[in-house]
Write an enzyme that holds these catalytic residues in place. Structure first.
Site, PDB file in Angstrom:
ATOM      1  N   HIS A 199       0.842  -1.201   0.000  1.00 56.46           N
ATOM      2  CA  HIS A 199       0.000   0.000   0.000  1.00 56.46           C
ATOM      3  C   HIS A 199       0.874   1.247   0.000  1.00 56.46           C
ATOM      4  O   HIS A 199       2.101   1.156   0.041  1.00 56.46           O
ATOM      5  CB  HIS A 199      -0.954  -0.010   1.187  1.00 56.46           C
ATOM      6  CG  HIS A 199      -0.282  -0.127   2.522  1.00 56.46           C
ATOM      7  ND1 HIS A 199       0.527   0.845   3.035  1.00 56.46           N
ATOM      8  CD2 HIS A 199      -0.307  -1.111   3.442  1.00 56.46           C
ATOM      9  CE1 HIS A 199       0.960   0.470   4.217  1.00 56.46           C
ATOM     10  NE2 HIS A 199       0.481  -0.707   4.495  1.00 56.46           N
ATOM     11  N   ARG A 215      -8.932  -8.215  -6.076  1.00 57.62           N
ATOM     12  CA  ARG A 215      -9.855  -7.285  -5.416  1.00 57.62           C
ATOM     13  C   ARG A 215     -10.156  -6.132  -6.356  1.00 57.62           C
ATOM     14  O   ARG A 215      -9.265  -5.609  -7.030  1.00 57.62           O
ATOM     15  CB  ARG A 215      -9.271  -6.752  -4.102  1.00 57.62           C
ATOM     16  CG  ARG A 215     -10.259  -5.804  -3.376  1.00 57.62           C
ATOM     17  CD  ARG A 215      -9.748  -5.408  -2.002  1.00 57.62           C
ATOM     18  NE  ARG A 215      -8.706  -4.405  -2.057  1.00 57.62           N
ATOM     19  CZ  ARG A 215      -8.667  -3.305  -1.289  1.00 57.62           C
ATOM     20  NH1 ARG A 215      -9.645  -3.066  -0.429  1.00 57.62           N
ATOM     21  NH2 ARG A 215      -7.670  -2.468  -1.369  1.00 57.62           N
TER      22      ARG A 215
END
Length: 918
Positions: free
Chosen positions: A151, A416
């Site tokens: 991230h 995702r």
């Protein structure tokens, strides 16, 4: 860099290690940058220590004046020195945890909480005669999976991690081996070289991190920790269970990954990137197995005449066609040489090129890991049968387990994507196939009806003769790549498709339609090759989640898909976005209620629930100690199966050191076992407790929303008083900081939101609103209000865990430092108004926490963390002070590359010092 505060004798080795590493770093700075720079850094260090220990205001002014007056090059060297010290202190602390664990084991101490020994002892004591049967049943159905994610706050370079690994290994050797004076001198010299290498290694990336860079970073933890430590953990557990594990345990502990498959908000994750990530993972797994087979062959030099071999082993040796006359009477070596040759051929087939070192034997490739596993089983059984069981328990045992867990794919990659993207793609496909249908204009019931009709037919929506929009083409390509990966590596390679921002039944059915287009869902066969996983993120989504699943399970078509997946449905819970949406207390409470509601709904429909906890490293994103967090789940929520995310710098902290990594894996298994077998039948909390937390949550929610979303100018305050602008533009990760362009907090990803508050030492998402909530509660219940809160803290693990995490966050916050960041806000009136509100709430929250917990000071109940903060924060504080000045200079002169470099290093150093900031 000198001594740290006096601590108990058992911590003397930690002080010694920190002193040693600090001295070596200081010597390195002196040698490389000169005496003047060293003296400056030492003066800053001493002043910072004086300020933090004695709260000396003169020391603060002296510190600020010194730091603000630094020239540009001086600033960079100061930031580098204190950043590297944070990294070195982390290494020393990790080594001390290993040291203390070993000391407890050597002393024969009672097993500590979080260990498998403690969990198994507790199960035996609690369950009595039922324990062996209950444990066997648990492991037969258990599933525990930490999932690595990348991230925007990923700050570690692999080169830096490699340097740190060397330093950790050298410290470990000094601790375990009694060295002669000459050996000790050589050891210190090696440490000196390692610290010098660290100092001369670039801490930051020159270019923005790509997704493939993130994949390679993730692979380093498999090579360092998982491939070796996971098999060792299994072996240790089987040995502990003894007769209770009549056969080898199933592969219930597995490591997953999002890196290369998480497309939500990341346009750089494409089908090509997914394919590359899968290939890199396979190469890492196969490379490990090839190396282990080579080592195993060198060890199993058993000769016929001295040992017997089974007929199956002899046949395996004969098939290898090993031409060496030197191994003609060594069947085990010949058999393993054949396996090595077949695995090399497998590499060639799967990856399209030969392995780095090709064998001299030509062989047919394995069709899958099961074939290699069968060959290894032949070796295993032959050794057991012919008096060599001890040899079967070494490298061979670990290799067989590694193959069972990691296969040829290494780790399953989850896919995702945001529900809005799926919605737009399905809308385009329907409009193209059925002109006149405006899917986006339909209501929920009409959407569900239309989607169910599509799922009832094998006819595809797409046509190879049509051109679709870029977004649609990209999504279809991802699912087709997933189907190709299943055919290439097997179904274990991609097992889950996660839908972010799920808020209705149609969100899951849209994904089902897209999976059908790629052949991953085949209606006529009743086959579904992946799990469809809703992700509930906002407060409203958490509240609606049980109802969504109830309606979904009532649809025969979807219920059939669940049956195809073994009557198991996974649901992911978003800690990060729910916190950003509603604040720390409300997020925790709504997650708790959602788990209860989901467990009841699933039980009613006869479906097994697997919860996937989207926890971050920081408390503001659901972080905190994993053991307490799992045990604090409501009864019936764990059910032997759990997945949870491991993110950012927390991955390095938990799994960068192999022994620490194994300990963290053990904690997950132990907590899951205890939560399933020992607490699932625990009595529900006192209903008065539930009512109390609801009242507290309502008040905290109003306070948090009132500040973050309803205060005019708060958005400007946040962007100007934190490093969020710089995070958005610097090379910290492949994913953009916001889902959309602009500065709206609603569009900001939760990760940089929390990370930014941590950098300025406010940690606001981890506590704001609690003080107001408690104050309002006590005002409404003046007679017994405080006593009820204290009872809740004593008797209810959920509330105790909540306060423990808040305790940690508040101890890491620093209002004095945060006030300097507030000075970056240009509007003085706005700055003063908002910061005073934050200051008042912080004070109220600390007072409330101490009153409820009975502590005199923060962290009285967590002496290890209190010691850690005392040791490291005098070295962390200067980084914050320098970062404020760097932010000021950077915003005045964006094109100054050296200022930008210093700012980046400061972000890295502060993240390392806090350890769980993202």
């Amino acid at each position: 860099m000198a001594d740290t505060p006096t601590t108990p004798d058992k911590d003397a080795p930690l002080r010694e290690d920190i002193r040693l590493l600090g001295r070596l770093l200081g010597d390195t700075v002196r040698d490389q940058q000169g005496e003047a720079t060293f003296a400056l850094i030492e003066r800053i260090r001493q002043t910072s220590v004086r300020f933090r220990r004695d709260e000396d205001l003169d020391a603060r002014r002296e510190l600020e004046d010194t730091l603000d007056a630094l020239a540009r090059e001086q600033t960079i060297q100061v930031v580098r020195a204190f950043s590297y010290f944070s990294h070195l202190a982390n290494i020393a602390e990790d080594q001390h945890h290993i040291r203390r664990t070993r000391a407890h084991l050597l002393a024969g101490s009672t097993p500590r909480e979080g260990s498998l020994a403690h969990a198994l002892d507790s199960a035996t004591a609690t369950l009595g005669e039922r324990a062996p049967e209950a444990l066997a049943e648990f492991f037969a159905g258990a599933f525990v999976s930490p999932v690595l994610t990348a991230h925007p706050t990923e700050v570690q370079r692999r080169s830096i991690l490699n340097c740190q690994t060397i330093i950790a290994r050298l410290l470990d050797e000094r601790d375990r081996i009694q060295l002669t004076p000459e050996e000790r001198e050589a050891s210190e010299e090696a440490l000196r070289r390692a610290v010098l290498t660290l100092w001369q290694t670039r801490m930051l990336r020159r270019t923005r991190l790509s997704v493939i860079d993130e994949v390679n970073n993730g692979l380093s933890y498999f090579e360092t920790t998982f491939l070796r430590e996971v098999p060792r953990l299994y072996a240790s557990l089987e040995d502990r269970l003894g007769s209770a594990a009549a056969a080898e345990l199933p592969a219930f502990l597995q490591v997953g990954s999002w890196i290369g498959g998480d497309r939500d908000g990341n346009p750089f994750v494409t089908a090509e990137v997914l394919e590359r990530a899968l290939s890199l993972q396979a190469a890492a797994a196969l490379s490990f197995y090839l190396g282990e087979l080579q080592a195993l062959g060198s060890q199993l030099s058993l000769a016929l005449g001295l040992v017997d071999a089974s007929d199956a082993l002899l046949a395996l040796a004969e098939r290898s066609a090993d031409p060496s006359p030197h191994r003609s009477d060594e069947p085990y070596r010949r058999a393993i040489a054949g396996m090595h040759a077949r695995l090399a051929a497998t590499w060639n087939i799967l990856l399209g090129n030969p392995p780095p070192s090709s064998p001299i034997i030509s062989a047919e490739p394995y069709h899958g890991p099961a074939e290699l596993a069968e060959d290894l089983d032949v070796v295993h059984r032959s050794l057991l049968t012919n008096g060599s069981a001890a040899l079967a328990r070494g490298r061979l045992r670990h290799l067989r387990r590694a193959l069972q867990v990691f296969g040829f794919h290494l780790a399953p990659i989850d896919l995702r994507q945001n529900a809005d993207v799926h919605e737009r793609v399905v809308a385009e496909l329907l409009a193209t196939a059925h002109p006149g249908i405006d899917y986006l204009a339909l209501g929920e019931d009409a959407r569900v009806e239309l989607l169910l009709a599509e799922l009832g037919t094998a006819r595809p929506l797409t046509s190879p003769h049509l051109q679709y929009g870029e977004e649609t083409e990209g999504e279809l390509a991802i699912f087709r790549a997933a189907r190709a990966a299943h055919l290439r590596f097997g179904p274990a390679v991609i097992q889950n498709c996660i839908i972010s921002k799920t808020d209705n039944v149609s969100d899951l059915l849209e994904l089902a339609v897209l999976l059908k287009e790629a052949g991953l869902l085949r209606p006529h066969e009743g086959a579904l090759d992946v799990n469809i996983v809703p992700l509930l993120e906002t407060i409203d989504d958490l509240r609606n989640g049980p109802g969504i699943m109830d309606r979904l399970f009532s649809l025969p078509a979807y219920r059939g898909l669940v049956a195809a997946r073994g009557e198991l449905q996974e649901v992911m819970l978003g800690y990060s976005d729910s916190n950003k949406d509603g604040g720390f207390l409300t997020s925790g409470w709504e997650l708790y209620k959602a788990e209860i509601g989901l467990a009841e709904t699933f039980a009613r429909h006869g479906v097994r629930l697997r919860l996937f906890h989207g926890r971050g490293g920081s408390v503001g994103r659901g972080g905190g100690p994993s053991y307490q967090a799992i045990l604090a789940q409501p009864g019936g929520a764990v059910q032997g199966q759990i997945r949870l995310t491991e993110q950012g710098e927390v991955i390095a902290a938990k799994y960068g050191n192999p022994e620490v990594g194994r300990r963290n894996l053990e904690v997950l298994v132990a907590a899951t076992l205890e939560a399933t077998l020992l607490t699932s039948d625990a009595p529900a909390p006192d209903p008065a407790f539930l009512d109390t937390v609801q009242e507290l949550s309502d008040a905290a929610f109003a306070a948090y929303r009132g500040l973050v979303y309803e205060t005019e100018g708060f958005e400007d305050y946040f962007w100007q008083s934190t490093v969020i602008s710089e995070i958005a533009e610097l090379n910290i990760g492949s994913r953009p900081a916001s889902r959309k362009k602009g500065t709206r907090i609603e569009d900001l990803r939760a990760i940089p939101w929390v990370f930014s508050w941590a950098q300025c030492r406010l940690m606001l998402p981890g506590w704001y609103g609690f003080g107001t909530a408690v104050r309002n509660w006590l005002a409404a219940h003046p007679q017994d209000g405080l006593e009820r809160l204290r009872r809740m803290h004593r008797e209810w693990s959920f509330f105790a865990s909540l306060l423990s995490n808040m305790d940690m966050v508040l101890a890491k916050s620093d209002l004095a430092i945060a006030s300097r960041y507030a000075e970056l806000v240009r509007d003085v009136a706005l700055r003063d108004t908002i910061f005073e509100r934050i200051r008042a709430e912080h004070q109220a929250t600390v007072e409330a926490l101490l009153a409820i917990s009975g502590q005199q000071e923060l962290l009285d109940g967590n002496p290890l963390l209190k010691r850690s903060i005392r040791n490291r924060f005098p070295y962390l504080d200067p980084l914050n002070h320098v970062q404020v000045e760097l932010l000021r200079r950077h915003r005045e002169a964006h094109d100054d590359e050296r200022i930008r470099l210093g700012l980046l290093i400061s972000i890295n150093g502060i993240a390392a010092g806090l350890r769980n900031s993202g």
